[in-house]
Each structure stands twice: as structure tokens, then as C-alpha cells.
Design a protein around this motif. Structure first.
Motif, PDB file in Angstrom:
ATOM      1  N   SER A 336       0.818  -1.218   0.000  1.00  0.00           N
ATOM      2  CA  SER A 336       0.000   0.000   0.000  1.00  0.00           C
ATOM      3  C   SER A 336       0.850   1.265   0.000  1.00  0.00           C
ATOM      4  N   PHE A 337       2.031   1.214   0.572  1.00  0.00           N
ATOM      5  CA  PHE A 337       2.837   2.425   0.717  1.00  0.00           C
ATOM      6  C   PHE A 337       4.001   2.397  -0.267  1.00  0.00           C
ATOM      7  N   GLY A 338       5.072   2.930   0.074  1.00  0.00           N
ATOM      8  CA  GLY A 338       6.181   3.048  -0.877  1.00  0.00           C
ATOM      9  C   GLY A 338       6.948   1.753  -1.069  1.00  0.00           C
ATOM     10  N   LEU A 339       7.990   1.850  -1.879  1.00  0.00           N
ATOM     11  CA  LEU A 339       8.837   0.705  -2.178  1.00  0.00           C
ATOM     12  C   LEU A 339       9.640   0.321  -0.941  1.00  0.00           C
ATOM     13  N   PHE A 340       9.592  -0.961  -0.616  1.00  0.00           N
ATOM     14  CA  PHE A 340      10.399  -1.491   0.488  1.00  0.00           C
ATOM     15  C   PHE A 340      10.784  -2.926   0.126  1.00  0.00           C
ATOM     16  N   SER A 341      12.075  -3.186   0.064  1.00  0.00           N
ATOM     17  CA  SER A 341      12.557  -4.505  -0.336  1.00  0.00           C
ATOM     18  C   SER A 341      13.654  -4.954   0.616  1.00  0.00           C
ATOM     19  N   VAL A 342      13.795  -6.281   0.694  1.00  0.00           N
ATOM     20  CA  VAL A 342      14.776  -6.910   1.574  1.00  0.00           C
ATOM     21  C   VAL A 342      15.525  -7.957   0.763  1.00  0.00           C
ATOM     22  N   ASN A 343      16.845  -8.020   0.965  1.00  0.00           N
ATOM     23  CA  ASN A 343      17.671  -9.022   0.320  1.00  0.00           C
ATOM     24  C   ASN A 343      18.584  -9.639   1.377  1.00  0.00           C
ATOM     25  N   PHE A 350      21.414  -8.895   6.158  1.00  0.00           N
ATOM     26  CA  PHE A 350      20.490  -8.587   5.074  1.00  0.00           C
ATOM     27  C   PHE A 350      20.547  -7.095   4.831  1.00  0.00           C
ATOM     28  N   SER A 351      20.075  -6.701   3.667  1.00  0.00           N
ATOM     29  CA  SER A 351      20.083  -5.291   3.284  1.00  0.00           C
ATOM     30  C   SER A 351      18.659  -4.820   3.064  1.00  0.00           C
ATOM     31  N   LEU A 352      18.429  -3.541   3.422  1.00  0.00           N
ATOM     32  CA  LEU A 352      17.117  -2.919   3.285  1.00  0.00           C
ATOM     33  C   LEU A 352      17.221  -1.764   2.321  1.00  0.00           C
ATOM     34  N   SER A 353      16.146  -1.510   1.593  1.00  0.00           N
ATOM     35  CA  SER A 353      16.064  -0.319   0.748  1.00  0.00           C
ATOM     36  C   SER A 353      14.623   0.155   0.739  1.00  0.00           C
ATOM     37  N   TRP A 354      14.446   1.468   0.698  1.00  0.00           N
ATOM     38  CA  TRP A 354      13.116   2.054   0.731  1.00  0.00           C
ATOM     39  C   TRP A 354      13.093   3.329  -0.084  1.00  0.00           C
ATOM     40  N   SER A 355      11.970   3.939  -0.179  1.00  0.00           N
ATOM     41  CA  SER A 355      11.781   5.102  -1.035  1.00  0.00           C
ATOM     42  C   SER A 355      12.481   6.312  -0.443  1.00  0.00           C
ATOM     43  N   SER A 356      12.961   7.188  -1.323  1.00  0.00           N
ATOM     44  CA  SER A 356      13.643   8.416  -0.875  1.00  0.00           C
ATOM     45  C   SER A 356      12.670   9.456  -0.359  1.00  0.00           C
ATOM     46  N   SER A 357      11.355   9.249  -0.565  1.00  0.00           N
ATOM     47  CA  SER A 357      10.366  10.231  -0.115  1.00  0.00           C
ATOM     48  C   SER A 357      10.143  10.183   1.386  1.00  0.00           C
ATOM     49  N   VAL A 358      10.691   9.177   2.051  1.00  0.00           N
ATOM     50  CA  VAL A 358      10.498   9.053   3.489  1.00  0.00           C
ATOM     51  C   VAL A 358      11.443  10.014   4.191  1.00  0.00           C
ATOM     52  N   SER A 359      10.890  10.868   5.017  1.00  0.00           N
ATOM     53  CA  SER A 359      11.707  11.796   5.808  1.00  0.00           C
ATOM     54  C   SER A 359      11.486  11.448   7.270  1.00  0.00           C
ATOM     55  N   ASN A 421       3.400   5.060  23.109  1.00  0.00           N
ATOM     56  CA  ASN A 421       2.130   5.570  22.600  1.00  0.00           C
ATOM     57  C   ASN A 421       2.377   6.694  21.594  1.00  0.00           C
ATOM     58  N   ASN A 422       1.894   6.495  20.374  1.00  0.00           N
ATOM     59  CA  ASN A 422       1.938   7.497  19.314  1.00  0.00           C
ATOM     60  C   ASN A 422       3.368   7.982  19.039  1.00  0.00           C
ATOM     61  N   SER A 423       4.306   7.047  18.976  1.00  0.00           N
ATOM     62  CA  SER A 423       5.696   7.413  18.711  1.00  0.00           C
ATOM     63  C   SER A 423       6.294   6.623  17.552  1.00  0.00           C
ATOM     64  N   GLU A 424       5.484   5.814  16.865  1.00  0.00           N
ATOM     65  CA  GLU A 424       6.029   4.979  15.810  1.00  0.00           C
ATOM     66  C   GLU A 424       4.992   4.794  14.715  1.00  0.00           C
ATOM     67  N   MET A 425       5.491   4.661  13.473  1.00  0.00           N
ATOM     68  CA  MET A 425       4.626   4.475  12.316  1.00  0.00           C
ATOM     69  C   MET A 425       5.269   3.414  11.422  1.00  0.00           C
ATOM     70  N   THR A 426       4.454   2.500  10.900  1.00  0.00           N
ATOM     71  CA  THR A 426       4.977   1.431  10.052  1.00  0.00           C
ATOM     72  C   THR A 426       5.014   1.914   8.604  1.00  0.00           C
ATOM     73  N   TYR A 427       6.176   1.727   7.983  1.00  0.00           N
ATOM     74  CA  TYR A 427       6.325   2.140   6.590  1.00  0.00           C
ATOM     75  C   TYR A 427       5.922   1.026   5.635  1.00  0.00           C
ATOM     76  N   GLY A 428       6.336  -0.197   5.892  1.00  0.00           N
ATOM     77  CA  GLY A 428       5.983  -1.293   5.004  1.00  0.00           C
ATOM     78  C   GLY A 428       6.494  -2.622   5.527  1.00  0.00           C
ATOM     79  N   THR A 429       6.079  -3.708   4.868  1.00  0.00           N
ATOM     80  CA  THR A 429       6.524  -5.053   5.214  1.00  0.00           C
ATOM     81  C   THR A 429       7.014  -5.749   3.955  1.00  0.00           C
ATOM     82  N   ALA A 430       7.822  -6.776   4.145  1.00  0.00           N
ATOM     83  CA  ALA A 430       8.364  -7.548   3.027  1.00  0.00           C
ATOM     84  C   ALA A 430       8.649  -8.963   3.498  1.00  0.00           C
ATOM     85  N   GLN A 431       8.852  -9.863   2.509  1.00  0.00           N
ATOM     86  CA  GLN A 431       9.183 -11.254   2.791  1.00  0.00           C
ATOM     87  C   GLN A 431      10.401 -11.640   1.960  1.00  0.00           C
TER      88      GLN A 431
END
Length: 781
Positions: A336-343, A350-359, A421-431
Motif C-alpha cells: 500500500s505504501f512506498g517501495l520497500f525490499s529486503v535481500n 540482510f540489506s534494506l532499501s526504501w523510497s527516498s520520499s520518506v523523511s 504511545n503514538n511514537s512509531e509508524m509502520t512504513y511497510g513489510t516484506a518477505q
């Protein structure tokens, strides 16, 4: 009188001198006796007492009292042992005073207290005297120094005696159920703790504590009554629900509002609740996430990670068992959200990569395999990729699927999750897999449905995640006709497929297999099916079944009727009616003509009187009855036949006389007599055949009753039935007088008697002459 006034003012002056403030001068004991005599007011000070108590390893002389009235605050207090010590009381509404400058020795000691009114017009005096060895007091303990614990029917009391602990060896606890009358007492084994067993867990208790007397503790007063609440034996019951950003537009994407509600069976015994919120991964959370609340509900703004929420009830004697719930993680929305991949690069990194729009300032990644507790690592980075090395002993296994979640934290102080409480937001999940393999098992529950002339439907269940060993890319379907095998691929998201363009009345074999990036897995067992010769749908099968059912039902009804008819003939046969038989009909025709001719001849030879062998013409009176049948037309009149025969003889043509007489009883007696005489004359002058013909054409009114055969004495039933068939065919039924017995065809014998109409005439022979009209009387034998 003036001397008394002078003495009174002198005393008031001394009192004023002794009750002045400290700044006015020292407190003196020289005028104590004078004040004692003058201050006789009973109000102001109550329950004045003194004792010796060990405070900070020193023996202190302490006095206590209760205030009352307008003289509520004493102004001076005195202590006297060898010497007098006088101290002013500066505290308003004071109830206790400690003599710090008095050195207590083992002798009698005296204390005095004086209270004066604000206008110095009245005063109150109280004193106390006691031996210092007998007024040493230990306790009672204050409520702040008591600790109560309850568990499994056990009540424990812990006491902190402070400076008196070295003097107290043991203490006792008086206890009882709340608001009951009987007290129990339990002695402790030491000076610090006392245990009471077999108490009722569900009831509160009342306690009073005091030390045990010894040489150092001459006085051991009871403490105030302390109420101990009941034991909390049950865990709270917890329910929860959540809303995400789709259900509630005020919630940010990657967060959810969690509503947690709980209840306790006996909430009155609960002081408050302790709530702890933490991550299932075990990430360290500040102590502020464990807090107390009196409200049995909680609202949290959490990420899509998994959380543990633990709740327990608390009161002054302990806590209830802990009740916990797990808020499961969410991964349905991973695209649903931006690009998130795991290798997974190695077995521990393992390595993570995600969208540059995340600030964001801080990140946290969690990973786990099915059935494992998630591992976590938080980091701070301004790039859009990150290499993570596994710091724990767990390493990545081949052919095992791993789940990853990336969470963002917008504030620097939340990198270590200071507040959950109200201090974290999930960006995405991967398998991801460390290495993939081909499936170890085939699709299950392969079935063939809806087989028609040219098609069929194949259904199956997917391969389990543990047996896939990689990401499912699709299925192979193999179907074979004779030895010609055809295969094709289908999408991994479906579990049914329709085979088309098949041959009619042909046998097929079907197999399925799954495949991943590593290759194809094993095939399923062979399934056989044969296509139909003609189109045979479900509707036609239902129609055929209905028709067959109707036919079977009709056959069953027909056979049942035949069987019932036969059973009725066998078990309940029909009994024939002799009157309706052909033999009776033939006898009736044969006798009718043979009987009419002798009737005429017999009538001509008739003279006076009649005996038992004579036929009498009887005129029957008509009796009006409610059962009278309507008259029949004259044209349909049949002759009434009268027979006479000797007893036990069969009648012959010569012995039978016939006559026809009217049976309409509506006419008068005279009319009937005249008509009767005329008929006799006519019969004498005419031929018998003509007579019979005339009689049949006569205008007599038809009888409303069936014809009756009269013999001389008796006649058999057979002849009676043969002759009375004429009457039976008539439309009416014979009616007789109530005093006479009616004739029934079912009787074996009937008897005739003749009576004259004139009852005064006697006929000893029983004969009837033609001039007399007789009423028939039928007697049933």
C-alpha cells in the motif's frame, strides 16, 4: 465581702502571670498549687495521660489529651520529678506534648496541664501521676509502618516498630471477618511478621495489632481498627479492537487506534489497575509505559508491529494474576505504501532499501520466521538503504520464509522508544528467503467436478508454506487422453480451473504440481474421469427422478388397492340378501297368477261366518299416525292377496282364496261397506277372469301399507316372503295401531285374528262374515 474580691483578683493576677507567652517571662511552678485551687472548670481537657516512650534511643516523657469546649487548647503544661519543669504550649489545637528537657528516672512523676479562656476569665486544671517503671509504652504501630499481603487463604502482616524494635520481642494480631462479632488472635513468631492461615479469600478482615508485654514494655495498647480488603484471586477480563487509516480517516497511514477495555468481577475491592504496554520483540521501553489507572479502559496509537498488553488489579494487600493480550502485527497492506525490499545477503545479514520520499529521523526493523519471536534493531540514518547484521545467535536458514517490517520514528528521543504511545509508524513489510527450493509436496484435495460432454472443473488446495520452500509462482496442470499428455500453467492465486474442448465419452487422467523460482515440485496423485456421452444436466436428472418417482407412486397405490380389496374379501366376506335373489323373483311371478283365480271362486262359495279354513275379507280402518306414508295413485294399485291354509299343509289352488280390497283408510266406514258389497255382487255375476281384471282396474285407493298374508293360524316365513314381495315394492310402509304388533318380514310366523268392528257382537267360532268390517290384529309368535 471586699476581702473576697481582693483575693479573687489576686488569683487572676497569678494565673495571668503563669499563662503569659514565653516572651513575657519564664514559666514558674511556684504558684502551681494556687492555680490548682482556682481552676475548677471541668471542660476544656479530656483523657489527660502521660507515658514514657523510647524515641531515638532516648526515653521521652510524653503527655496526651483530648480537646473539648471553648477551652480547647491548654496554655501551660508542667512536669515534676525532683524538680518542676514548666513549658508553654504554642501549637493551636495540640493534643500531645513531649518533654525534651526532662530527665526521666525510675520514680514517680507528675504532670499538670492548665487551659484558660481567651479572656482569661476561666481555666481548667488536670493532672497525672504514675511510676516511671509502669508507664513505659511500646506501640501501637502506625498504619504507614504496616504491610499486608494476601494469597491463597493466607494473610501476612509485617510491622516496622522503629526505635522500639529492640524492646519488642513478639506481637499479636486480633482479626475477624468484616462486621462480625467474634475476634480471633494470632501471636507472631518474631517482632516483624505474623501469619494467619485459613482466612476466607473473598472476604475483607478487620485487624488490631499490639506488642506483647515485657519488662521494657509495660504498656502495649491496641492499634486502631484497620480494614484489610479481600484477596484478588481472578485476573481481569480483557477485550480489544482497533481502527486503521481506512476505517478512521483521522488516523495516519501505518498506524492504528487500539481500544483496550477490561473488567474485574469484584471491582469494589480494586484500588487501581497496573497496565504495561510493550513490544513482542522485547525492545526496551521506558518505565513510563507501565502505569496505574483507575479507569478500566485505555486508548493507544500504535504501529502495525506486534504488542503485548498486560493488566493486573491492585489493592493494599496485593495484586491479582496478570492478564495479557497480544495485538498481532499487520502485513496485509504491504504494497500500500512506498517501495520497500529486503535481500538476505548472508546467513547473518540482510540489506534494506526504501523510497527516498520518506523523511524520518529514526528507523526500526523487525524480522521473524513463522512461530518465532521477532528480532529488532533500531538505527539512525539519512540514506535510503541499510545493511543489517544479525547480532543474536539466530541465523537465517535456507528454504524458510522470513518476514520484515520497517517502522519510522519522527523524533530523536523516540529512537530508543522512550514512549510507546503514538511514537512509531509502520512504513511497510516484506518477505524474503535466504535460499529457495522446489516444493516438497503437491497440491492437496484434487477433485473433478461438473463433468459434462466436453468439459470438467478441477479444484485443489494450495501447498503449505513450510512445503513450498520458496515463493509460489504458479501451478502446472497435466491431463492425458490415451497417451497424449497436455500441460499448461495457471496463476498462483487461483485454486480451480475448467478444462474445455474435451472429447465426448473419453477417459482422462489429471495431475497437478506447484513450482517456485527453484523449479517444479512433486506431482499429485492421478485423478481419472470420463466425459459424458450426452449432455445430462442437473435439471434433466431432477426431472427424470421426479417422473420415476410418480410412476412408482402410482404403481404402489394400484397394488395397495388390489391387496386391500382381496384382504377385505378374505376377512370380511359379503352376506347375500335372500330377498334379492333370482329364485325369489321367479316364485313371485309363478304364484301371482295361480293365486288370483282361486280367490274369486272361494269368494263365491263364501256364505255366512268364517272359520279357521275360511278366507275373510277384512276392512282395515285407517289410523292417522305421524308416520303415515302418502297415498299412491289408483292406477298403480296391486291386488292384495289373502291366503288360507290348514296348519302344516302346503296350499293348493283349491284351498287358496284371493281377494283384493282397498287399503285407503281415509274413507268412512259406510263408504267402505257399500263399496265392499257392490264388489261382492259384481264378483258373483261375472266371470272370474273378468272379475280379476275389473278388480285390478278398480278405483280403489292404493294401500299405504305393504300387503300382509293371513293364514288360518300360521304360515311359514318362506311363503310369507314370496307373497309380500309385492308390498315390499310399494312406496309405503304399513302402519298399525299402537296396541297391535306390526308384521316384520324377518319373523318366522305370524298369526291372524279377526275382530268385528262392532265389538259388542261375539263370534265364538272366530269366523268373519262379509257384512262385518274387521280390523286385523297380527300377533308375533
Amino acid at each position: 465581702m471586699r476581702k473576697c474580691s481582693a483575693a479573687f483578683y489576686f488569683t487572676l493576677g497569678i494565673v495571668s502571670l503563669c499563662t503569659t507567652d514565653v516572651s513575657t517571662g519564664p514559666c514558674k511552678c511556684s504558684n502551681l498549687n494556687l492555680l490548682k485551687d482556682q481552676c475548677n472548670n471541668t471542660e476544656g481537657v479530656y483523657d489527660f495521660t502521660c507515658f514514657i516512650k523510647l524515641i531515638k534511643f532516648n526515653r521521652k516523657f510524653i503527655c496526651e489529651w483530648r480537646n473539648g469546649g471553648d477551652l480547647s487548647t491548654p496554655s501551660r503544661i508542667y512536669a515534676q520529678q525532683r524538680k518542676c519543669s514548666c513549658e508553654p504550649i504554642n501549637k493551636k489545637n495540640a493534643t500531645e506534648w513531649i518533654f525534651n528537657g526532662l530527665h526521666v528516672i525510675n520514680q514517680n512523676i507528675t504532670a499538670h496541664v492548665i487551659a484558660t479562656s481567651e479572656d482569661q476569665s476561666r481555666c481548667t486544671y488536670k493532672n497525672f501521676t504514675g511510676n516511671s517503671a509502669l508507664i513505659t509504652r511500646c506501640g501501637p504501630p502506625s498504619k504507614q509502618n504496616l504491610i499486608f499481603k494476601r494469597s491463597s487463604g493466607h494473610l501476612s502482616v509485617k510491622v516496622d516498630w522503629g526505635d522500639e524494635g529492640s524492646y519488642i520481642k513478639q506481637f499479636s494480631v486480633k482479626y475477624r471477618e468484616f462486621n462480625t462479632g467474634m475476634w480471633k488472635e494470632q501471636q507472631s513468631k518474631n517482632s516483624g511478621e505474623c501469619d494467619m492461615w485459613n482466612v476466607t479469600s473473598s472476604l475483607p478482615y478487620e485487624l488490631q495489632i499490639h506488642c506483647d508485654h515485657n519488662k521494657d514494655c509495660a504498656q502495649c495498647p491496641l492499634s486502631e481498627v484497620i480494614v484489610v480488603p479481600q484477596e484478588l484471586t481472578d485476573a481481569p477480563s480483557i477485550q480489544w479492537e482497533f481502527q486503521d487509516h481506512i476505517q478512521n480517516r483521522f488516523i495516519s497511514a501505518g498506524q492504528r487506534k487500539v481500544f483496550v477495555m477490561w473488567e474485574y468481577a469484584n471491582s469494589e475491592a480494586v484500588a487501581d489497575y497496573n497496565v504495561t504496554v510493550g513490544k513482542v520483540s522485547g525492545e526496551t521501553i521506558n518505565l513510563c509505559n507501565s502505569f496505574s489507572t483507575k479507569d478500566p479502559s485505555l486508548t493507544l496509537i500504535l504501529s502495525y508491529s506486534a504488542y503485548n498488553i498486560s493488566i493486573r488489579a491492585l489493592n493494599s494487600v496485593g495484586s491479582s494474576p496478570v492478564s495479557s493480550v497480544v495485538i498481532e502485527q499487520m502485513d496485509e497492506w504491504r504494497d500500500s505504501f512506498g517501495l520497500f525490499s529486503v535481500n538476505i545477503t548472508r546467513n547473518n545479514s540482510f540489506s534494506l532499501s526504501w523510497s527516498s520520499s520518506v523523511s524520518s529521523v529514526c528507523y526500526c526493523v523487525e524480522w521473524w520466521a513463522k512461530g518465532q519471536i521477532p528480532a529488532f534493531q533500531s538505527f539512525y540514518v539519512k540514506q535510503t538503504h541499510r545493511e543489517i547484521t544479525e547480532k543474536t545467535k539466530r541465523i537465517f536458514q535456507p528454504y524458510t520464509r522470513y518476514y520484515f517490517s520497517l517502522h519510522t520514528r519522527p523524533y530523536l528521543d523516540t529512537c530508543d522508544l522512550k514512549n510507546v504511545n503514538n511514537s512509531e509508524m509502520t512504513y511497510g513489510t516484506a518477505q524474503a528467503y535466504f535460499s529457495e527450493g522446489s516444493p516438497k509436496s503437491a497440491p492437496g484435495n484434487v477433485s473433478i467436478w461438473n463433468i459434462t460432454q466436453y468439459s470438467s472443473v478441477i479444484t485443489w488446495s494450495p501447498v503449505s508454506e513450510e512445503d513450498l520452500c520458496g515463493f509460489l509462482l504458479g501451478y502446472y496442470i497435466y491431463y492425458t487422453e490415451d497417451n497424449n499428455e497436455i500441460s499448461f500453467k495457471v496463476d498462483p492465486s487461483i485454486n480451480s480451473f475448467e478444462l474445455l474442448n474435451l472429447e465426448s465419452k473419453s477417459a482422462y487422467r489429471v495431475q497437478l504440481s506447484a513450482f517456485t523460482a527453484a523449479g517444479e515440485g512433486v506431482r499429485s496423485d492421478v485423478k481419472h474421469f470420463v466425459t459424458n456421452l450426452t449432455e445430462f444436466t442437473a435439471l434433466s436428472s431432477i426431472t427424470a427422478a421426479v417422473i420415476v418417482g410418480i410412476i412408482i407412486l402410482l404403481l404402489a397405490v394400484h397394488l395397495s388397492c388390489r391387496l386391500l380389496h382381496r384382504a377385505k374379501k378374505l376377512m370380511w366376506p359379503s352376506i347375500p340378501n335372500p330377498e334379492n335373489s333370482n329364485a325369489v323373483q321367479k316364485i313371485e311371478i309363478a304364484y301371482e297368477l295361480g293365486i288370483l283365480e282361486p280367490l274369486n271362486r272361494q269368494r263365491l262359495e263364501e256364505s255366512e261366518g268364517c272359520d279357521s279354513s275360511t278366507v275373510c275379507v277384512v276392512e282395515n280402518k285407517r289410523e292417522e299416525t305421524p308416520f303415515r306414508s302418502p297415498s299412491i295413485s289408483h292406477a298403480g294399485v296391486k291386488p292384495t292377496t289373502l291366503l288360507s291354509e290348514d296348519q302344516d299343509r302346503v296350499p293348493t289352488r283349491e284351498s287358496v282364496s284371493t281377494e283384493t280390497f282397498p287399503m285407503d283408510f281415509g274413507e268412512t266406514d259406510s263408504t267402505l261397506s257399500t263399496s265392499f258389497d257392490n264388489d261382492i255382487t259384481s264378483l258373483e255375476s261375472k266371470d272370474p277372469g273378468e272379475t280379476i281384471s275389473n278388480m285390478m282396474r278398480s278405483d280403489f285407493i292404493p294401500a299405504s301399507q305393504p300387503a300382509v298374508v293371513f293364514m288360518s293360524d300360521y304360515t311359514t316365513m318362506e311363503i310369507f316372503q314370496q307373497v309380500t314381495m309385492i308390498g315390499i315394492q310399494g312406496p309405503s310402509i304399513q302402519k298399525v295401531k299402537p296396541e297391535f304388533v306390526p308384521v316384520h318380514p324377518g319373523q318366522d310366523y305370524i298369526r291372524q285374528s279377526c275382530f268385528s268392528r262392532n265389538r259388542q257382537s261375539n263370534n265364538p267360532s272366530g269366523a268373519c262374515n262379509g257384512a262385518e268390517v274387521l280390523n286385523p290384529e297380527i300377533t308375533v309368535l
